[in-house]
Design an enzyme around this catalytic site. Structure first.
Site, PDB file in Angstrom:
ATOM      1  N   HIS A 108       0.851  -1.189   0.000  1.00 23.25           N
ATOM      2  CA  HIS A 108       0.000   0.000   0.000  1.00 23.25           C
ATOM      3  C   HIS A 108       0.884   1.235   0.000  1.00 23.25           C
ATOM      4  O   HIS A 108       1.946   1.254   0.596  1.00 23.25           O
ATOM      5  CB  HIS A 108      -0.897   0.017   1.249  1.00 23.25           C
ATOM      6  CG  HIS A 108      -2.061   0.921   1.125  1.00 23.25           C
ATOM      7  ND1 HIS A 108      -1.972   2.275   1.353  1.00 23.25           N
ATOM      8  CD2 HIS A 108      -3.336   0.693   0.752  1.00 23.25           C
ATOM      9  CE1 HIS A 108      -3.155   2.836   1.163  1.00 23.25           C
ATOM     10  NE2 HIS A 108      -4.007   1.888   0.790  1.00 23.25           N
ATOM     11  N   ASP A 145      -8.017  -5.094  -0.356  1.00 25.63           N
ATOM     12  CA  ASP A 145      -8.481  -5.950  -1.464  1.00 25.63           C
ATOM     13  C   ASP A 145      -8.142  -7.419  -1.278  1.00 25.63           C
ATOM     14  O   ASP A 145      -8.617  -8.260  -2.041  1.00 25.63           O
ATOM     15  CB  ASP A 145      -7.856  -5.448  -2.780  1.00 25.63           C
ATOM     16  CG  ASP A 145      -8.390  -4.082  -3.139  1.00 25.63           C
ATOM     17  OD1 ASP A 145      -7.585  -3.157  -3.329  1.00 25.63           O
ATOM     18  OD2 ASP A 145      -9.628  -3.934  -3.165  1.00 25.63           O
TER      19      ASP A 145
HETATM   20  C1  SDX Z   1      -6.117   0.170  -3.075  1.00 21.35           C
HETATM   21  O1  SDX Z   1      -4.309   4.643  -2.052  1.00 21.35           O
HETATM   22  C2  SDX Z   1      -5.253   4.023  -1.486  1.00 21.35           C
HETATM   23  O2  SDX Z   1      -5.695   4.377  -0.427  1.00 21.35           O
HETATM   24  C3  SDX Z   1      -5.798   2.835  -2.244  1.00 21.35           C
HETATM   25  C4  SDX Z   1      -6.842   2.004  -1.533  1.00 21.35           C
HETATM   26  C5  SDX Z   1      -8.103   2.804  -1.294  1.00 21.35           C
HETATM   27  O3  SDX Z   1      -8.859   2.464  -0.385  1.00 21.35           O
HETATM   28  O4  SDX Z   1      -8.393   3.706  -2.113  1.00 21.35           O
HETATM   29  O5  SDX Z   1      -6.338   1.562  -0.283  1.00 21.35           O
HETATM   30  C6  SDX Z   1      -7.243   0.797  -2.348  1.00 21.35           C
HETATM   31  O6  SDX Z   1      -5.849   0.533  -4.180  1.00 21.35           O
HETATM   32  C7  SDX Z   1      -5.262  -0.853  -2.357  1.00 21.35           C
HETATM   33  C8  SDX Z   1      -4.048  -1.335  -3.221  1.00 21.35           C
HETATM   34  C9  SDX Z   1      -4.555  -2.420  -4.185  1.00 21.35           C
HETATM   35  N1  SDX Z   1      -3.485  -2.799  -5.111  1.00 21.35           N
HETATM   36  C10 SDX Z   1      -2.863  -3.974  -5.034  1.00 21.35           C
HETATM   37  O7  SDX Z   1      -3.060  -4.806  -4.150  1.00 21.35           O
HETATM   38  C11 SDX Z   1      -1.861  -4.235  -6.177  1.00 21.35           C
HETATM   39  C12 SDX Z   1      -0.576  -4.829  -5.605  1.00 21.35           C
HETATM   40  N2  SDX Z   1       0.120  -3.788  -4.804  1.00 21.35           N
HETATM   41  C13 SDX Z   1       0.975  -2.921  -5.503  1.00 21.35           C
HETATM   42  O8  SDX Z   1       1.156  -2.934  -6.846  1.00 21.35           O
HETATM   43  C14 SDX Z   1       1.586  -1.781  -4.706  1.00 21.35           C
HETATM   44  O9  SDX Z   1       1.862  -2.223  -3.450  1.00 21.35           O
HETATM   45  C15 SDX Z   1       0.758  -0.517  -4.651  1.00 21.35           C
HETATM   46  C16 SDX Z   1       0.401  -0.052  -6.003  1.00 21.35           C
HETATM   47  C17 SDX Z   1      -0.470  -0.748  -3.842  1.00 21.35           C
HETATM   48  C18 SDX Z   1       1.601   0.563  -3.950  1.00 21.35           C
HETATM   49  O10 SDX Z   1       2.674   0.808  -4.766  1.00 21.35           O
HETATM   50  P1  SDX Z   1       3.750   1.949  -4.391  1.00 21.35           P
HETATM   51  O11 SDX Z   1       3.364   2.682  -3.159  1.00 21.35           O
HETATM   52  O12 SDX Z   1       4.004   2.754  -5.639  1.00 21.35           O
HETATM   53  O13 SDX Z   1       4.984   1.092  -3.997  1.00 21.35           O
HETATM   54  P2  SDX Z   1       6.070   0.598  -5.005  1.00 21.35           P
HETATM   55  O14 SDX Z   1       5.436   0.058  -6.245  1.00 21.35           O
HETATM   56  O15 SDX Z   1       7.079   1.682  -5.143  1.00 21.35           O
HETATM   57  O16 SDX Z   1       6.704  -0.665  -4.202  1.00 21.35           O
HETATM   58  C19 SDX Z   1       7.739  -0.483  -3.233  1.00 21.35           C
HETATM   59  C20 SDX Z   1       8.531  -1.793  -3.279  1.00 21.35           C
HETATM   60  C21 SDX Z   1       8.988  -2.155  -4.702  1.00 21.35           C
HETATM   61  O17 SDX Z   1      10.134  -2.975  -4.564  1.00 21.35           O
HETATM   62  P3  SDX Z   1      11.605  -2.302  -4.806  1.00 21.35           P
HETATM   63  O18 SDX Z   1      11.557  -1.623  -6.176  1.00 21.35           O
HETATM   64  O19 SDX Z   1      11.779  -1.309  -3.682  1.00 21.35           O
HETATM   65  O20 SDX Z   1      12.592  -3.458  -4.747  1.00 21.35           O
HETATM   66  O21 SDX Z   1       7.657  -2.886  -2.878  1.00 21.35           O
HETATM   67  C22 SDX Z   1       7.498  -3.791  -3.979  1.00 21.35           C
HETATM   68  C23 SDX Z   1       7.881  -3.026  -5.239  1.00 21.35           C
HETATM   69  O22 SDX Z   1       8.340  -3.917  -6.243  1.00 21.35           O
HETATM   70  N3  SDX Z   1       6.078  -4.166  -4.000  1.00 21.35           N
HETATM   71  C24 SDX Z   1       5.629  -5.398  -4.249  1.00 21.35           C
HETATM   72  C25 SDX Z   1       4.232  -5.310  -4.095  1.00 21.35           C
HETATM   73  N4  SDX Z   1       3.880  -4.060  -3.786  1.00 21.35           N
HETATM   74  C26 SDX Z   1       5.029  -3.343  -3.736  1.00 21.35           C
HETATM   75  N5  SDX Z   1       6.271  -6.550  -4.567  1.00 21.35           N
HETATM   76  C27 SDX Z   1       5.470  -7.638  -4.756  1.00 21.35           C
HETATM   77  N6  SDX Z   1       4.121  -7.633  -4.623  1.00 21.35           N
HETATM   78  C28 SDX Z   1       3.480  -6.499  -4.295  1.00 21.35           C
HETATM   79  N7  SDX Z   1       2.130  -6.487  -4.172  1.00 21.35           N
END
Ligand code: SDX
Length: 428
Positions: A307, A364
């Protein structure tokens, strides 16, 4: 004493005010940054950038706190109902008994939609994703209520649009599902409460008696409360920026539905179930998929994990996880993907990659398991998210308009070609 922040650039010092909110969050007010220093800030995804001051929802990502207008999400999920929470988010206070009765009566009175909406609906093929149908039907309200295009409407006129949105969205959502199923649509039954009416419009079939299961209706009401607002997330920011151009509330909400659709945002609840199903079909090896999620060369991500704000447990995920156990037990549903989800969660929470990146289950991760147990089809999961988020979008749009916020127009750092002369085609 007001705080300030100093910036030094090319031997020049600049000082900017720091504002502090009611929960002691602080922000540098850079309104005069470019005029005084010629600098702008750059922050892709706005990870460190506040877009507004808001009194609606407070999140503490480190502590896993979520409050709507100061009320804890845990209390509201347990003690309130979705319409009461909608009123709280939109108007700022919990309603009195008479305010609540007036609000819910008005919503009940406006659940019906113009018959011509059916002509738009019939234009969609049955394979149309319900989110595309929903955003189209919501935007179509601008045609049936053209007064909504006037940016200078009074409070009563705006409140009527708000009531129409909350009243008609369930009807549109259910009709989108019926279009997909090739079934005739059901008209609203105003003798029922909000969630029961939606369930009946969704699942009632001609010539068959349909009784709403109170366990299902109550679980759905709780899920809608948990999704109702989440401060400046992707879809809410979309609603605000579209609304900032003085576009109608219907066009702004329609834009929010489309932003929510993406699998990184609200579309994640559909992707979680598809992921769990894929793991089950592939023998149920959670560790294999955990390794894929950690592999930088593999685009696979653990959907429902991570998140932007929560670097601790998403409080909604905790409530939904418990509700999933309760609802499946009450309904006598044994869903094998629930066990896979719990195994995946346990493995991830004990894996250094996820621990280092503070990745926890988000709203989710478990919601799809409940929706499925309630009989909601997978491609309707994000529609359910939109139904829940609607009062939050409305509250944020209303706050932005009432505060007279300027049109949203970020700047950029240009990295393209420098000035060059046009060369005619025969000389290239
Ligand atoms: C919602 O914003 C809100 O409030 C949203 C929400 C709401 O109520 O409106 O809460 C609802 O959208 C919840 C999120 C649902 N999405 C997912 O579950 C999709 C999977 N999660 C991600 O893709 C990710 O975690 C996000 C999009 C939710 C957040 O992404 P960020 O904040 O841009 O973080 P990032 O992509 O920069 O990740 C930081 C690190 C990275 O690794 P490094 O590059 O540092 O090595 O964490 C890793 C990412 O690769 N990472 C994951 C991951 N999520 C982040 N690795 C594997 N699986 C994951 N799910």
């Amino acid at each position: 004493m007001s705080e300030s922040a100093k910036l030094s650039f090319k031997g020049q010092d600049y000082e900017f005010p720091v504002i502090t909110g009611t929960e002691n969050e602080s922000a540098i007010d850079i309104a005069k940054l470019r005029a005084s220093s010629g600098l702008i800030t750059l922050d892709p995804g706005y990870k460190n950038t506040g877009a507004t001051k808001s009194a609606i929802t407070f999140l503490d990502g480190e502590e896993g706190i979520l409050r709507y207008r100061g009320y804890r999400i845990e209390d509201l999920a347990e003690k309130s109902n979705f319409l009461e929470v909608s009123y709280l988010l939109i108007y700022g206070e919990l309603p009195t008994q008479s305010q609540y009765e007036t609000f819910s009566k008005e919503i009940t009175h406006h659940t019906l939609v113009h018959e011509d909406i059916k002509k738009i609906l019939e234009g969609f093929p049955s394979n149309a994703h319900p989110m595309g149908v929903l955003s189209s039907l919501i935007c179509a309200l601008t045609a049936f209520y053209p007064d909504s295009l006037n940016p200078n409407r009074n409070k009563e006129e705006i409140n009527l649009s708000i009531v129409r949105l909350i009243a008609k969205m369930p009807t549109f959502a259910a009709w989108a599902y019926k279009n997909e199923m090739g079934h005739p649509v059901n008209y609203p039954d105003n003798s029922l409460d909000y969630c029961s009416n939606f369930l009946k419009m969704m699942f009632a079939l001609p010539a068959e008696k349909y009784d709403v299961d109170p366990v299902v209706s109550s679980a759905l009401d709780k899920l809608l409360i948990l999704h109702a607002d989440h401060e400046q997330n992707c879809s809410t920011s979309t609603v605000r920026i579209v609304g900032s151009s003085q576009a109608s509330i219907y066009a702004s909400i329609s834009a929010g539905i489309n932003a929510l659709w993406g699998p990184l945002h609200g579309g994640a609840n559909q992707s979680v179930i598809e992921m769990l199903e894929a793991i089950k079909a592939d023998g149920g090896d959670a560790k294999k998929y955990l390794d894929k999620a950690k592999d930088k060369n593999d685009p696979f991500r653990l959907m429902g994990f991570g998140h932007r704000v929560y670097k601790n447990f998403d409080p909604r995920a905790k409530i939904i996880k418990k509700a999933a156990d309760d609802v499946l037990e009450k309904l006598g549903v044994n869903d094998p993907v629930l066990e896979i989800a719990k195994e995946l969660e346990h493995a991830a929470l004990n894996d250094q990659y996820f621990i280092d990146r503070q990745l926890y289950p988000n709203v989710d991760f478990y919601s799809g398991i409940i929706y499925r147990a309630l009989g909601i089809p997978t491609d309707m999961f994000t529609v359910m998210f939109a139904l829940g988020r609607l009062p939050g979008w409305i509250a944020q749009w209303k706050e932005m308009r009432e505060n007279g916020e300027p049109i949203g127009r970020p700047r950029q750092v240009y990295t393209g070609a420098n000035e060059r002369d046009y060369v005619s085609m025969n000389k290239r």
